[in-house]
Motif scaffolding. Structure first.
Motif, PDB file in Angstrom:
ATOM      1  N   PRO A  73       0.795  -1.244   0.000  1.00 52.17           N
ATOM      2  CA  PRO A  73       0.000   0.000   0.000  1.00 52.17           C
ATOM      3  C   PRO A  73       0.818   1.280   0.000  1.00 52.17           C
ATOM      4  N   HIS A 104       0.818   4.092  -2.976  1.00 53.29           N
ATOM      5  CA  HIS A 104       0.496   5.501  -2.731  1.00 53.29           C
ATOM      6  C   HIS A 104       1.586   6.408  -3.291  1.00 53.29           C
ATOM      7  N   ALA A 110      -6.839   6.277  -5.437  1.00 46.36           N
ATOM      8  CA  ALA A 110      -6.942   5.274  -4.375  1.00 46.36           C
ATOM      9  C   ALA A 110      -8.394   4.869  -4.150  1.00 46.36           C
ATOM     10  N   THR A 145      -7.943  -3.691  -5.179  1.00 46.47           N
ATOM     11  CA  THR A 145      -7.036  -3.976  -4.075  1.00 46.47           C
ATOM     12  C   THR A 145      -7.741  -4.841  -3.061  1.00 46.47           C
ATOM     13  N   GLN A 186      -8.561   1.134   2.538  1.00 49.47           N
ATOM     14  CA  GLN A 186      -8.005   1.904   1.442  1.00 49.47           C
ATOM     15  C   GLN A 186      -7.670   3.319   1.902  1.00 49.47           C
ATOM     16  N   ARG A 194      -4.423   3.172   3.341  1.00 53.54           N
ATOM     17  CA  ARG A 194      -3.367   2.954   2.351  1.00 53.54           C
ATOM     18  C   ARG A 194      -2.867   4.266   1.789  1.00 53.54           C
TER      19      ARG A 194
END
Length: 418
Positions: free
Chosen positions: A136, A140, A324, A402, A413, A416
């Protein structure tokens, strides 16, 4: 380069496809403003110029997701190369039509066909997602880097396009943009080792669009209004610079705007903030809306440059968070299409914003065009607030792009990208 950014390029092939993506993505900031400058140089008709760029954007908005949907099913190489050839050929005919004074309808037909331009940024981000799906923080950082690349394109693209069209010949900007697209796509699709595996329909048995996701609907609708901000600022800034007697300075003013976003994206990629990404996204959209207000107060180019720099600070962090959120709401087999819908929303907004702004400018002057920017910002914030609850609900149906754990998928998320 800061260590988190250097670390993501440890994976084989990442530097190559990212460099190819930079070349292939440069046209996104060159074609529209290049055509706008070309038509204004040849005819002096801003309404005509903005309508033409709007046609291109609308065509790309309609065709782009279909191209990406085919990419998800058949792979990048098989789809992107023929689509790019059609796009480049259409741009070539468009330039010939403009240079030789062909009827206006021929320009619009060519612009519509050129809408099959692929979303190179979505293709690159899809490759990053495959590589760092289970990492993650690295993902990012990769998304942050790609947002910075987007802004680098917006810094140099308008400078190149406007500079070429005003100092060389009117058609030069769009011509170089088409060549960059051709070279970039060919280099990207030549790299097979990092290409995401296709997901034929017979594998997942789902013929529906990724846009059926309620969360993606909210993101796309918001970015229609956001695109109107971008389109109106492009047209208004070019016209305002011409009124001030420095038309060529418009490219540098727009570059300062993009530089603000680029700087914010670099910093945002180094941060690991806590909290819900949905809330951070809404705040980013609201910040963009508020930052439009000073534009209407600009009485000279230096003031406008400062105002645009400040407004740019909210763009990249909002875009990074958006990518994301797409992962949390779109099935893995439809990821490229899902990302392209955001580009589609922006393209529709750019088309509407630039067209309306062109009419406003022709009627009331350049500075009044920023009224469209403010109105678009208010609309984006309103849609974001109205759709907030949809974003906080966990994705339903297929496995998202994901990994998640049921009801905690959206919250995970959020962590993340934090």
């Amino acid at each position: 380069m800061p260590s988190p950014y250097r670390a993501i390029f440890a994976a084989p092939g990442t530097l190559g496809f990212s460099a190819a993506g930079l070349i292939g993505r440069l046209p996104i900031s060159m074609v529209g403003v290049g055509i706008l400058t070309m038509i204004s140089e040849i005819t002096g008709r801003y309404a005509m110029a903005s309508a033409l760029t709007g046609t291109l954007a609308l065509a790309a908005a309609f065709i782009g997701p279909q191209v990406s949907r085919l990419v998800d099913q058949y792979g990048q190489r098989r789809v992107l190369r023929p689509a790019t050839l059609v796009c480049v050929a259409s741009v070539a005919v468009l330039l010939a039509a403009a240079a030789n004074g062909w009827p206006d309808w021929t320009l619009f037909v060519c612009a519509a066909v050129a809408g099959c331009v692929p979303s190179v940024g979505s293709m690159v981000r899809a490759r990053w997602t495959v590589i760092y799906r289970d990492s993650p923080r690295e993902l990012h950082t990769a998304y942050s880097f790609e947002s910075v690349v987007d802004e680098v394109c917006f810094i140099f693209g308008p400078i190149i396009a406007i500079g070429l069209s005003t100092t060389w010949f009117p058609e030069a900007g769009p011509l170089i943009a088409a060549l960059c697209l051709l070279v970039g796509v060919w280099l990207l699709t030549a790299q097979r080792s990092t290409e995401p595996a296709p997901h034929p329909r017979e594998e997942h048995g789902d013929r529906t669009s990724a846009l059926r996701s309620p969360g993606l609907q909210v993101l796309t609708a918001t970015f229609v209004a956001t695109g109107a901000i971008f389109g109106s600022i492009d047209v208004s800034t070019l016209a305002f610079a011409e009124e001030q007697g420095h038309k060529s300075a418009a490219s540098f003013i727009l570059a300062i705007w993009a530089f603000g976003s680029c700087l914010a994206g670099i910093v945002f990629g180094l941060l690991h903030l806590k909290g819900k990404s949905e809330r951070r996204w809404v705040l980013g959209v609201c910040a963009m809306a508020v930052s439009m207000i000073p534009l209407l107060l600009a009485g000279n180019l230096p003031f406008l440059a400062v105002a645009l720099f400040v407004s740019g600070l909210a763009i990249a962090p909002t875009m990074i968070t958006t990518m994301a959120l797409i992962e949390a709401h779109v099935p893995r087999a439809k990821l490229t299409e899902g990302m392209t819908w955001i580009s589609t929303g922006l393209a529709v907004g750019v088309a509407v914003g630039s067209s309306v702004t062109g009419l406003v400018i022709d009627a009331s002057g350049a500075r009044s065009g920023y009224v469209v920017s403010i109105s678009s910002g208010v609309a984006a914030a309103a849609v974001a607030f109205a759709g907030y609850r949809r974003l906080t609900k966990p994705a339903q149906g297929e496995e998202p792009a994901t990994d998640g754990d049921g009801d905690n998928r959206t919250q995970q998320q959020g962590d993340r990208v934090a």
